[in-house]
Design an enzyme around this catalytic site. Structure first.
Site, mmCIF file in Angstrom:
data_model
loop_
_atom_site.group_PDB
_atom_site.id
_atom_site.type_symbol
_atom_site.label_atom_id
_atom_site.label_comp_id
_atom_site.label_asym_id
_atom_site.label_seq_id
_atom_site.Cartn_x
_atom_site.Cartn_y
_atom_site.Cartn_z
ATOM 1 N N ASP A 37 46.194 -17.490 -11.549
ATOM 2 C CA ASP A 37 45.122 -17.023 -12.444
ATOM 3 C C ASP A 37 45.144 -15.535 -12.806
ATOM 4 O O ASP A 37 45.346 -14.699 -11.930
ATOM 5 C CB ASP A 37 43.741 -17.201 -11.781
ATOM 6 C CG ASP A 37 43.513 -18.549 -11.178
ATOM 7 O OD1 ASP A 37 44.379 -19.409 -11.316
ATOM 8 O OD2 ASP A 37 42.458 -18.715 -10.556
ATOM 9 N N GLN A 53 46.441 -13.549 -9.502
ATOM 10 C CA GLN A 53 46.694 -14.170 -8.208
ATOM 11 C C GLN A 53 48.205 -14.126 -7.974
ATOM 12 O O GLN A 53 48.981 -14.541 -8.850
ATOM 13 C CB GLN A 53 46.205 -15.629 -8.236
ATOM 14 C CG GLN A 53 44.705 -15.763 -8.282
ATOM 15 C CD GLN A 53 44.090 -15.473 -6.931
ATOM 16 O OE1 GLN A 53 44.058 -16.319 -6.061
ATOM 17 N NE2 GLN A 53 43.586 -14.262 -6.741
ATOM 18 N N TRP A 61 52.814 -20.931 -4.136
ATOM 19 C CA TRP A 61 51.462 -20.459 -3.841
ATOM 20 C C TRP A 61 51.282 -20.380 -2.320
ATOM 21 O O TRP A 61 51.627 -21.307 -1.604
ATOM 22 C CB TRP A 61 50.440 -21.431 -4.436
ATOM 23 C CG TRP A 61 49.026 -20.971 -4.290
ATOM 24 C CD1 TRP A 61 48.316 -20.242 -5.179
ATOM 25 C CD2 TRP A 61 48.141 -21.226 -3.187
ATOM 26 N NE1 TRP A 61 47.042 -20.004 -4.693
ATOM 27 C CE2 TRP A 61 46.917 -20.602 -3.470
ATOM 28 C CE3 TRP A 61 48.265 -21.903 -1.966
ATOM 29 C CZ2 TRP A 61 45.819 -20.642 -2.600
ATOM 30 C CZ3 TRP A 61 47.185 -21.945 -1.094
ATOM 31 C CH2 TRP A 61 45.975 -21.311 -1.416
ATOM 32 N N PHE A 96 41.128 -14.493 -3.254
ATOM 33 C CA PHE A 96 41.120 -15.425 -4.377
ATOM 34 C C PHE A 96 40.588 -14.736 -5.643
ATOM 35 O O PHE A 96 40.202 -13.575 -5.624
ATOM 36 C CB PHE A 96 40.294 -16.658 -4.011
ATOM 37 C CG PHE A 96 41.084 -17.724 -3.285
ATOM 38 C CD1 PHE A 96 42.296 -17.444 -2.664
ATOM 39 C CD2 PHE A 96 40.605 -19.034 -3.220
ATOM 40 C CE1 PHE A 96 43.020 -18.440 -2.006
ATOM 41 C CE2 PHE A 96 41.318 -20.035 -2.564
ATOM 42 C CZ PHE A 96 42.517 -19.747 -1.955
ATOM 43 N N SER A 97 40.503 -15.537 -6.693
ATOM 44 C CA SER A 97 40.201 -14.989 -8.025
ATOM 45 C C SER A 97 38.867 -14.262 -8.103
ATOM 46 O O SER A 97 37.951 -14.531 -7.324
ATOM 47 C CB SER A 97 40.225 -16.107 -9.062
ATOM 48 O OG SER A 97 41.554 -16.471 -9.294
ATOM 49 N N ARG A 160 33.680 -19.863 -5.198
ATOM 50 C CA ARG A 160 34.701 -18.852 -5.503
ATOM 51 C C ARG A 160 34.717 -18.404 -6.968
ATOM 52 O O ARG A 160 34.072 -18.963 -7.816
ATOM 53 C CB ARG A 160 36.086 -19.383 -5.125
ATOM 54 C CG ARG A 160 36.471 -20.684 -5.789
ATOM 55 C CD ARG A 160 37.888 -21.081 -5.338
ATOM 56 N NE ARG A 160 38.272 -22.372 -5.861
ATOM 57 C CZ ARG A 160 38.078 -23.525 -5.226
ATOM 58 N NH1 ARG A 160 37.525 -23.558 -4.041
ATOM 59 N NH2 ARG A 160 38.448 -24.665 -5.788
ATOM 60 N N ASP A 161 35.554 -17.382 -7.220
ATOM 61 C CA ASP A 161 35.876 -16.873 -8.557
ATOM 62 C C ASP A 161 34.697 -16.153 -9.219
ATOM 63 O O ASP A 161 34.275 -16.514 -10.339
ATOM 64 C CB ASP A 161 36.394 -18.004 -9.474
ATOM 65 C CG ASP A 161 37.475 -18.849 -8.806
ATOM 66 O OD1 ASP A 161 38.127 -18.331 -7.877
ATOM 67 O OD2 ASP A 161 37.656 -20.015 -9.191
ATOM 68 N N TRP A 298 48.614 -26.445 -12.303
ATOM 69 C CA TRP A 298 48.827 -26.923 -10.934
ATOM 70 C C TRP A 298 49.622 -28.215 -10.943
ATOM 71 O O TRP A 298 49.382 -29.097 -11.759
ATOM 72 C CB TRP A 298 47.486 -27.161 -10.224
ATOM 73 C CG TRP A 298 46.714 -25.902 -9.975
ATOM 74 C CD1 TRP A 298 45.538 -25.535 -10.558
ATOM 75 C CD2 TRP A 298 47.073 -24.836 -9.085
ATOM 76 N NE1 TRP A 298 45.151 -24.303 -10.077
ATOM 77 C CE2 TRP A 298 46.062 -23.858 -9.175
ATOM 78 C CE3 TRP A 298 48.155 -24.614 -8.224
ATOM 79 C CZ2 TRP A 298 46.099 -22.673 -8.448
ATOM 80 C CZ3 TRP A 298 48.181 -23.427 -7.499
ATOM 81 C CH2 TRP A 298 47.171 -22.487 -7.613
HETATM 82 C C1 FRU Z 1 42.194 -21.588 -9.968
HETATM 83 C C2 FRU Z 1 42.078 -21.299 -8.480
HETATM 84 C C3 FRU Z 1 40.808 -20.534 -8.180
HETATM 85 C C4 FRU Z 1 41.143 -19.820 -6.907
HETATM 86 C C5 FRU Z 1 42.598 -19.470 -7.115
HETATM 87 C C6 FRU Z 1 43.404 -19.479 -5.856
HETATM 88 O O1 FRU Z 1 43.500 -21.824 -10.399
HETATM 89 O O2 FRU Z 1 42.167 -22.502 -7.753
HETATM 90 O O3 FRU Z 1 39.650 -21.356 -8.076
HETATM 91 O O4 FRU Z 1 40.368 -18.680 -6.712
HETATM 92 O O5 FRU Z 1 43.115 -20.430 -8.012
HETATM 93 O O6 FRU Z 1 44.679 -18.958 -6.080
#
Ligand code: FRU
Length: 499
Positions: A37, A53, A61, A96-97, A160-161, A298
């Protein structure tokens, strides 16, 4: 050794070993190894910063870091040192994001701490944290972290995010979340100072059909409306819609910031290609709302892993709102800075069958305009041809009002065709950006966009215009060879292996 420095050294070593056959010429990508991301998009002190990321140790990943690039013009990017590395008590397993804001002249990153408790049972917790920089390069995590330690009571562990913005005198934060029953939603917080956050409630939630978890929210005003961008996981495919593993799209409506009530319409996908996810936006000092997405998906095929790198970001795209409340997405005007030689061909010609404009250029911008008014063809389009029948095809079916992107003969072996709705009456304008391993199609001035990674094995032959079952008038075919912004010198070529 300091964790950032260790990451930098790993990247340096990995860079030397990379196979460059699919390296992009004008997109943001990692120096080496994995990215996903876009994070922390901001126009700060006259420069555009983009974080992402990043796993600097491997092409897969794993423990998420934040990589960092900046640019004065959204086109010429410069890599900066890794900005965040995980491993503190609040971000043990990953940073994370998240997003970025300017706070008292400093650059503040707001991100999710990912903390794994039991890997096998997939038990983890997530919280929200802040890191601040004086110079926009070196970031220090706050002592007070986490600034939000846990989600509300009725929440799942997915939390998150954070996307943060300022409105009047308060800071707001939208966070991706789901309920205990796994219903995707976005929740909202408010703060006077970025450190103390008050939970304000649910901003929007799935009605049951919009997935089990909403990732990467972004919330902003556009053309007098409010837009919530989300990346939901778990929407079922429906005909030509929602064909990717996860989607990115928007809800649009009216927001009342006193009651926190957001009244919105249907979910609409933002891009119909294979590789577009986790989009985030920034507002620049010209007032433009600019979006950048992750240009992969993904669990898709990712052939560049074999080359020692993986993942890229889309071109920066300006979002505007049309009168009927559809979001249009077009490359920012600065993309014209990439143009080298200009070629014009085939203008005002009637084609019936095929017309080939030969070019061996790998990095291209193409603009073609078809006049559909007196057209007898059922389908018109264009193919990016390689030698030995390699091709990426973009077709418009006039009868079905559908735009198709077919990457089956360009290295995508599974599920390689995507269709998108497009009502083209009168003219069909296709603006297409080809990089070494990507294609971005903007149809009818951003009404429909399709973004995919492609993996050519052969050299390029040219651009072929075609019509099926009749003829069509071509108003214009213009193409430009584009600049490679990353190429410092030719010595990079030494690593190109035989394909
Ligand atoms: C989206 C995600 C986010 C998370 C990040 C982890 O692609 O799954 O929700 O923060 O990637 O890398």
């Amino acid at each position: 050794m300091d964790r950032i420095q260790q990451a930098e050294e790993a990247l340096k070593k990995a860079e030397e070993k990379m196979n460059t056959r699919y390296r992009l010429g004008y997109h943001i990508m990692p120096r080496a190894n994995w990215i996903n991301d876009p994070n922390g998009l901001i126009h700060y002190k006259g420069e555009y910063h983009v974080f992402y990321q990043h796993h600097p140790y491997d092409e897969n990943w794993a423990q998420m870091h934040w990589g960092h690039v900046k640019s004065k013009d959204l086109i010429h990017w410069e890599h900066l040192p890794v900005a965040l590395a995980p491993g503190d008590s609040f971000d043990e397993s990953g940073c994370f994001s998240g997003s970025a804001v300017e706070y008292n002249g400093k650059l503040a990153l707001i991100y999710t701490g990912h903390n794994v408790i039991d890997q096998e049972e997939d038990i983890f917790y997530q919280n929200q944290n802040i890191a601040v920089s004086q110079d926009g390069i070196v970031f220090e995590k706050l002592q007070e972290n986490p600034v939000i330690a846990k989600p509300p009571e009725d929440s799942s562990r997915h939390f998150r995010d954070p996307k943060v913005w300022k409105h009047r005198n308060s800071w707001y934060m939208a966070v991706g979340n789901s309920t205990k029953e796994n219903v995707g939603r976005v929740i909202l917080y408010r703060s006077p100072n970025l450190r103390d956050w008050e939970y304000k409630g649910v901003l929007a939630q799935s009605d049951g059909d919009l997935g089990y978890m909403w990732e990467c929210p972004d919330f902003f005003e556009l053309g007098g409306k409010h837009v919530l961008l989300i990346s939901p996981q778990g929407i079922e495919a429906d005909g030509d819609l929602y064909k990717n593993l996860h989607q990115t799209g928007y809800l649009i409506g009216e927001y009342n910031d006193e009651t926190n009530e957001f009244v919105y319409g249907d979910f609409t996908e933002l891009d119909y290609g294979h590789d577009f996810y986790a989009v985030q936006t920034l507002l620049d000092d010209k007032g433009r709302r600019i979006a950048i997405g992750w240009m992969d998906m993904w669990e898709s095929e990712m052939p560049t892993k074999a080359d020692g790198w993986c993942g890229a970001l889309t071109l920066p795209r300006e979002l505007t709102l049309r009168d009927d409340h559809k979001i249009l997405m077009n490359p920012v005007e600065e993309t014209a800075l990439l143009r080298k030689s200009k070629h014009m061909d085939c203008a005002n010609q009637l084609i019936s069958g095929n017309y080939l404009a030969k070019t061996a250029e790998e990095l291209l911008e193409i603009q073609v305009v078809y006049d559909l008014t007196d057209c007898s063809a059922e389908t018109v389009g264009l193919k990016i041809l390689g030698l030995e029948e390699e091709e990426t095809a973009i077709k418009y079916s006039i009868t079905d009002q559908k735009l198709t992107l077919d990457c089956s003969k360009m290295g995508k072996s599974r599920d390689s065709v995507r269709n998108a709705p497009l009502e083209a009456n009168g003219k069909l304008t296709l603006r297409i950006f080809i990089d070494r391993s990507s294609i971005e199609v903007f149809a009818n001035h951003g009404e429909t966009t399709m973004t995919s990674r492609i993996y050519p094995k052969k050299d390029r032959l040219g651009i072929e215009l075609f019509s099926e079952k009749g003829n069509v008038m071509v108003d214009e075919l213009t193409y430009w060879a584009l600049k490679d912004i990353w190429k410092k010198d030719e010595s990079l070529k030494k690593n190109i292996m035989h394909r």
